[in-house]
Write an enzyme that holds these catalytic residues in place. Sequence first.
Site, PDB file in Angstrom:
ATOM      1  N   CYS A 170     -66.876 -47.969 -64.677  1.00  0.00           N
ATOM      2  CA  CYS A 170     -65.489 -47.909 -65.155  1.00  0.00           C
ATOM      3  C   CYS A 170     -65.314 -46.853 -66.239  1.00  0.00           C
ATOM      4  O   CYS A 170     -64.207 -46.352 -66.449  1.00  0.00           O
ATOM      5  CB  CYS A 170     -65.044 -49.276 -65.669  1.00  0.00           C
ATOM      6  SG  CYS A 170     -66.044 -49.908 -67.026  1.00  0.00           S
ATOM      7  N   ASN A 171     -66.404 -46.493 -66.912  1.00  0.00           N
ATOM      8  CA  ASN A 171     -66.295 -45.539 -68.023  1.00  0.00           C
ATOM      9  C   ASN A 171     -66.835 -44.151 -67.726  1.00  0.00           C
ATOM     10  O   ASN A 171     -66.661 -43.238 -68.540  1.00  0.00           O
ATOM     11  CB  ASN A 171     -67.016 -46.085 -69.261  1.00  0.00           C
ATOM     12  CG  ASN A 171     -66.196 -47.128 -69.979  1.00  0.00           C
ATOM     13  OD1 ASN A 171     -64.969 -47.093 -69.938  1.00  0.00           O
ATOM     14  ND2 ASN A 171     -66.852 -48.078 -70.615  1.00  0.00           N
ATOM     15  N   SER A 200     -72.498 -44.687 -74.804  1.00  0.00           N
ATOM     16  CA  SER A 200     -71.526 -45.664 -74.304  1.00  0.00           C
ATOM     17  C   SER A 200     -70.348 -45.837 -75.258  1.00  0.00           C
ATOM     18  O   SER A 200     -70.444 -45.516 -76.442  1.00  0.00           O
ATOM     19  CB  SER A 200     -72.203 -47.024 -74.100  1.00  0.00           C
ATOM     20  OG  SER A 200     -73.185 -46.951 -73.098  1.00  0.00           O
ATOM     21  N   GLN A 210     -75.062 -52.929 -70.035  1.00  0.00           N
ATOM     22  CA  GLN A 210     -74.629 -52.808 -68.642  1.00  0.00           C
ATOM     23  C   GLN A 210     -74.990 -51.465 -68.020  1.00  0.00           C
ATOM     24  O   GLN A 210     -75.329 -51.387 -66.837  1.00  0.00           O
ATOM     25  CB  GLN A 210     -73.115 -53.026 -68.535  1.00  0.00           C
ATOM     26  CG  GLN A 210     -72.667 -54.462 -68.666  1.00  0.00           C
ATOM     27  CD  GLN A 210     -72.631 -54.923 -70.112  1.00  0.00           C
ATOM     28  OE1 GLN A 210     -72.597 -54.094 -71.016  1.00  0.00           O
ATOM     29  NE2 GLN A 210     -72.654 -56.219 -70.326  1.00  0.00           N
TER      30      GLN A 210
END
Length: 436
Positions: free
Chosen positions: A50-51, A109, A116
């Site tokens: 998602c990132n 991150s 994750q």
Amino acid sequence: MNIIVVGLSHKTAPVEVRERVAFSPNLIERPLRELVSLDDISEGVIVSTCNRVEIYATTHDIAGGTARIKRFLADHHRIPLESLEQYLYSYHSEAAIRHVFRVASSLDSMVVGEPQILGQIKTAYGYAAEYRTSGTILNRFLHKAFSVAKRVRTETRIASSAVSVAFAAVELARKILGDLSGKTVMLIGAGEMCELAAKHFLTSGARGLLVANRTFAKGERLAAEFGGEAIPFEELFQELHRADIVLSSTGAPHTIIAPRDVEAVVKRRKFKPMFFIDIAVPRDIDPRVNDLESAYLFTVDDLQEIVEANMAQRNQEASKGEEIVEQEIGQFHCWLSSLESTPTIVALRARFEEIRRAELEKTLCGWKDLSPEAEKRLEIMTLSIMNKLLHTPTAVLKRAGQGGRTDLYTDALRQLFDLQTSRQDDDELELELEEE
């Protein structure tokens, strides 16, 4: 051979762009095969979360390979390259190694230290291995990235403190109430924050979960997901005494729990401590509840202080992680550089073996009465001589490759022995290099 990275992340692209460039794991085979079919792209892995969306690949042509991957991303997702390119970044060689090691270690991150991303990269690598789009270099590279991430996680405290409001609530409850085993948690509300809190509380040992929500069906769904019990909102104060911990996160425009409500509940519980966490804005719980005996009230601001303190600690630990990454980059880069000499070593061994075999056959033809045992001894002897002659030049070439000085030696050997080399690596020699 060079490692290149092309991608975008939360740092360079808004979610509207990231979702358009995302790859579905159920449909990943086709794009992986298309990726390695591009000119001079020999290995490829696609990481899509998602990132971030990133492609890790190997190529001899850094500029050309990077351009072809950018075009591949644009064409595959039907986005004009001129619109997409502003969000893309690319790295090669040592910078690419550093980037992937940092990403796998969760140093890049949105929330530093979150676990994750490592699992997501492992999943992406699993697809590449399944469809055979990764090879010797990316296999070695990503396994190294996994070991670097493990070092960062075990040798630092980068993931040891809460950096989400939901997890901070659990951490605070532990400090006030001690062991959460056997405690009952009541959630007032059924939104995303309550869902996260439910996960963290139950993981931390809480026994029971009660969910009170204005829309009963939504509360029922959340309760069912975690094996809890849904409470009709109008029965909230009748059931409140069952909870040791109350977390409230509704969208109410005013407080829904007053001191008199809690006072009655505390008396019913015989003044057994109750822990209230109000993460709603506007607040759900009257702040005067904190003045009551055996009632402990904390707001989102209290939790935010914990999050910020823990984030500062994580950032401090992240600097230790960066040091580990820098240590590991050099080791892997040496191995990668040593592969530059592989074709020459393969060709040199092949030339010596060709000569050895020819001369041995001539000798054996002249000795018709030689026993099988004697022939075997001659075979072993000539092979041993060849290996001893090749040992030093092979070792020198490997060391030169690790120091980035291969051209001088490889060019000299190719001319001296008229060697014809190709880019295809010899499997046995690469295995030897990997084991060093």
